[in-house]
Design an enzyme around this catalytic site. Structure first.
Site, PDB file in Angstrom:
ATOM      1  N   HIS A 137     -35.008 116.118  70.729  1.00  0.00           N
ATOM      2  CA  HIS A 137     -33.844 115.310  70.393  1.00  0.00           C
ATOM      3  C   HIS A 137     -34.153 114.303  69.302  1.00  0.00           C
ATOM      4  O   HIS A 137     -33.456 113.321  69.137  1.00  0.00           O
ATOM      5  CB  HIS A 137     -33.348 114.538  71.626  1.00  0.00           C
ATOM      6  CG  HIS A 137     -32.778 115.426  72.686  1.00  0.00           C
ATOM      7  ND1 HIS A 137     -33.550 116.167  73.534  1.00  0.00           N
ATOM      8  CD2 HIS A 137     -31.497 115.680  73.038  1.00  0.00           C
ATOM      9  CE1 HIS A 137     -32.769 116.841  74.367  1.00  0.00           C
ATOM     10  NE2 HIS A 137     -31.519 116.566  74.078  1.00  0.00           N
ATOM     11  N   GLU A 146     -23.627 126.529  69.823  1.00  0.00           N
ATOM     12  CA  GLU A 146     -23.512 125.882  68.518  1.00  0.00           C
ATOM     13  C   GLU A 146     -23.269 126.859  67.386  1.00  0.00           C
ATOM     14  O   GLU A 146     -22.471 126.587  66.492  1.00  0.00           O
ATOM     15  CB  GLU A 146     -24.781 125.058  68.209  1.00  0.00           C
ATOM     16  CG  GLU A 146     -24.867 123.716  68.913  1.00  0.00           C
ATOM     17  CD  GLU A 146     -25.193 123.845  70.381  1.00  0.00           C
ATOM     18  OE1 GLU A 146     -25.492 124.971  70.828  1.00  0.00           O
ATOM     19  OE2 GLU A 146     -25.135 122.824  71.088  1.00  0.00           O
TER      20      GLU A 146
END
Lengths: 402, 396
Positions: free
Chosen positions: A206, A137
């Site tokens: 998450h 990322e």
């Protein structure tokens, strides 16, 4: 302009997996409900919101203040779609309009994206404009920044907002800063988007609310979409903006269905959305909590309250103009957010309102947030960490009694 | 009988001999070099350069060396807050720049001002940035040596290590989409190669077939960390193959070797759409920055050895003089001129106004948002009330 949808008569199917039911939203009693059936009023976003306009729109269900855009909108049927499709539509329109717009992220290409936002785009635009990246990322965010500095307009998709914590270095030290530190020589028109928020038992890693962590970074803008209409509008506006914009989507809102206009529109990045005008209290919220608030609003209306609900939409900067006008009218503020208690958007919003509108408040600002705990996996426990409609009702009742 | 396995990437043959790949080769990867220590070409097969280019290269190396000396002194005198020299790495700076085209996009770490110098950044422009005055293109917002010029295709230096590496891949991606006859060149040090961004950038560049030339200045020291404590691989060159990236090791203090290698790397990158990794072996003769005293962690004679015997300017000078392209008078005239120009530039830069107060708030976004307008207003109010607490040389 704020987008006001007034679904009258027909029940609107809000087909999401949420706990609220799909009954229609109620208007205040003084409005005439017979004219408009089943279609949505939308007002083109074209500048600062005029405070007087909102009241006129509310009392007159048929026409707006001689706004030709709205009038023509009323005659077109529009089309129905789900929120993730609205995002895609916005993205596709911008990719058609400007060949410099490109998308990068994990599995966005042939797979179509983990939430199908980029479905069909790779076959149409090729895999250079819809780029699948390896799992890193910080690096693909850095890549987007480099591409932006060289003239492209990339959209970075974080598969889950939480993963963008790995990209914090690039977002904070470079994305937000390089326009400034280069003396304006290089611009970074990137859009960073992805789903965040608490879903259904996705586990703590998450279920992050990244808007808390990013809100301090100078040089970026943050917006949160909550309806198919504003999702498409904000996506388009974010892409066209010369500043780096972080667009927060919510995992549980992707399947919301709404009828949106056929013709092109853009939402203003810095504006809040008036969801339900009212007189007794200002409820500020965004993203998924908007729906919990509206659920609570139904109960409150039945109990005789008249809450004003504003979806703040712009998380950085806050639309203090809209918010201020509301506070000056109702004198009571309730903030409902999904962020954690400490250091969340609600905390900053509380400070901003206290600082700017202290004299107009009849009661302390109340902020309902999630607790300062990692989101548990167990469904029942997870539910306890999210602000529920019943809590909102109680909070309003308490605030209004003061 | 299955002799091999069909697997993504090609057939894999089986073996019944269990053997581990050694952690390092017996012999280290060889280092490409053109000129020996006395400036004699070791072979006749090397990329020739014209007298004009050679003299320009040498003059630029001299200019860089003098600029470093004078700015370092200026910091010691308290006229600059900080400075970082490129002592010992002049050949990498100038020779690599000379091998590129002006369209190639450069993403530096922070020890490559020579690339900007080659491309035409003037001594005054360098000085203005270091002094953070009104004429600085960065509008006084960054530390000294954080140069940037979009006109010269040189991205503004950003302090965090290795963040420019994935950005380089993104810039190459942009060039590739535009089908430009140019590549991206990015620099980093031996220390920077430990960052996660290094790993991912090489990987990305290989997968995306991006035309990036990664230049590692392996100068032995990352502040006080020697390479023996930074990694255990044979330098950085061996890592290229791990990512599927073609790589070469070159003598970083040999201007002709650097020139040849970068020129070849650039051709390959553009023609074949692939990244290339170049490891240039060199030595950081100066301290990490003016906040560092490297004699505390490394032997003084080691520094001296590289400063004198392995000096890149000395070696190149010998070759140029032997060709009859430069004489001692020319050089001392050059040195005198550059010194004078720099001292003049500093005087001018110090006299130039600082950027105005409004530049504190502009360029955070494209337009000034209301919260920043408000903050600017408050600041101006404060300054009006307490003007004596506010620096006199910053225009309001």
């Amino acid at each position: 302009m704020a987008s006001i949808f007034q679904a009258v008569g027909a029940a609107r199917a809000l087909s999401s997996s949420n706990s609220f039911d799909s009954k229609k939203f109620y208007l205040t009693s003084r409005e005439s409900v017979s004219e408009r059936k089943g279609s949505i009023f939308v007002v083109r976003s074209d500048g600062r919101m005029n405070s007087g306009r909102v009241d006129k729109l509310v009392t007159n269900a048929v026409a707006t203040k001689a706004d030709s855009a709205a009038a023509s909108t009323a005659s077109k049927p529009g089309h129905e779609l789900l929120l993730f499709e609205a995002l895609r539509e916005g993205l596709e329109e911008e990719m058609d309009r400007d060949p410099r717009v490109c998308v990068m992220g994990e599995d966005v290409g042939h797979y179509g994206g983990s939430y199908k936002v980029t479905k069909g785009l790779a076959p149409k635009y090729g895999d250079l404009r819809v780029l699948d990246t390896p799992i890193a990322e910080n690096s693909f965010t850095g890549m987007a920044i480099g591409a932006a500095m060289t003239g492209l307009r990339p959209i970075v998709e974080g598969m889950n907002m939480g993963f963008l914590l790995l990209a914090f270095n690039q977002i904070s030290n470079n994305c937000g800063m390089l326009h400034y530190t280069s003396g304006g020589q290089f611009t970074i028109p990137v859009v960073i988007r992805g789903p965040g928020g608490v879903g259904r038992q996705l586990g703590a890693e998450h279920s992050q609310r990244l808007e808390s962590y990013f809100q301090s970074i100078p040089g970026i803008q943050m917006v949160a979409c909550s309806t198919p209409y504003n999702a498409k509008g904000l996506m388009k506006a974010a892409i066209r903006s010369e500043n780096p914009v972080i667009l927060f989507e919510h995992v549980l809102l992707y399947n919301l269905k709404e009828r949106i206009p056929d013709e092109e529109y853009i939402c203003n990045l810095e504006e809040a959305e008036m969801v339900r005008p009212g007189e007794h209290i200002t409820i500020l919220t965004y993203s998924r909590m908007r729906y919990h608030v509206m659920q609570a609003a139904k109960t409150l209306v039945n109990k005789g309250y008249d809450p004003e609900v504003i979806d703040i939409r712009s998380l950085k900067p806050f639309d203090l103009h809209t918010i201020g006008n509301s506070v000056k009218k109702t004198h009571r503020v309730l903030i409902v957010e999904e962020c954690m208690r400490t250091g969340g958007i609600g905390a900053s919003l509380t400070a901003a309102i206290s600082e700017n509108f202290h004299d107009y408040l009849d009661a302390p600002i109340v902020c309902l947030s999630s607790q300062d705990v990692p989101t548990p996996y167990a469904g029942t426990l997870e539910e306890f960490t999210i602000v529920q409609p019943a809590q909102i009702v109680t909070a309003v009742e308490q605030l209004c009694q003061q | 009988m299955f002799q091999s396995l069909d697997f993504p990437g090609g057939r894999v043959a089986f073996t019944s001999e269990m053997s581990f790949i050694a952690e390092s080769s017996e012999k280290r990867v060889k280092c490409y070099r053109v000129l020996d220590d006395n400036g004699h070409p070791m072979s006749s097969r090397f990329e020739q350069i014209s007298k004009e280019v050679a003299v320009k290269m040498y003059s630029s190396m001299v200019t860089l060396q003098i600029m470093d000396t004078i700015f370092y002194e200026a910091q010691r005198q308290g006229r600059l807050s900080i400075y970082m020299t490129s002592n010992g790495e002049e050949a990498i700076n100038i020779a690599s720049a000379a091998a590129l085209s002006p369209d190639d996009v450069v993403l530096p770490q922070y020890r490559e001002p020579g690339v900007l110098l080659w491309r035409g950044f003037t001594l005054q422009e360098f000085t203005n940035q270091c002094f953070g005055n009104k004429a600085d293109y960065g509008k006084g917002r960054q530390m000294p040596i954080h140069y940037g010029s979009n006109r010269l295709n040189y991205f503004t230096v950003s302090s965090p290590i290795a963040t420019q590496l994935p950005q380089a891949v993104g810039a190459a991606y942009s060039l590739k989409m535009d089908r430009r006859d140019a590549c991206v060149v990015t620099y980093f040090g031996d220390g920077g190669s430990s960052e996660g961004d290094f790993h991912a950038s090489l990987n990305f560049a290989a997968v995306m077939e991006a035309p990036v030339v990664f230049i590692c200045r392996n100068n032995w020291w990352a502040i006080s960390t020697p390479t023996s404590e930074q990694f255990r691989s044979d330098g950085i060159v061996v890592r290229g193959q791990a990512y599927g990236v073609r790589s070469i090791r070159v003598d970083g203090n040999d201007a002709l070797a650097v020139y040849g290698a970068i020129h070849a790397a650039r051709e390959m990158a553009i023609r074949e759409h692939r990244p290339i990794l170049v490891e240039a072996l060199t030595y950081r003769v100066g301290h990490h920055s003016t906040s560092d005293d490297s004699t505390r962690y490394r032997p003084a004679d080691e520094i001296q050895h590289w400063k004198i015997s392995r000096n890149p300017l000395a070696r190149f000078r010998k070759w140029i003089k032997r060709n009859g392209w430069l004489n001692d008078e020319d050089e001392s005239e050059l040195r005198g001129n550059v010194r004078k120009q720099l001292l003049h530039a500093i005087q001018l830069a110090e006299r130039t106004e600082k950027p105005p107060l409004e530049d504190l708030f502009t360029d955070v976004y494209d337009h000034l948002p209301s919260n920043l307008q408000e903050q600017e207003r408050l600041l101006r109010e404060t300054i009006e009330k307490h003007p004596q607490d506010y620096p006199a040389d910053v225009p309001v």
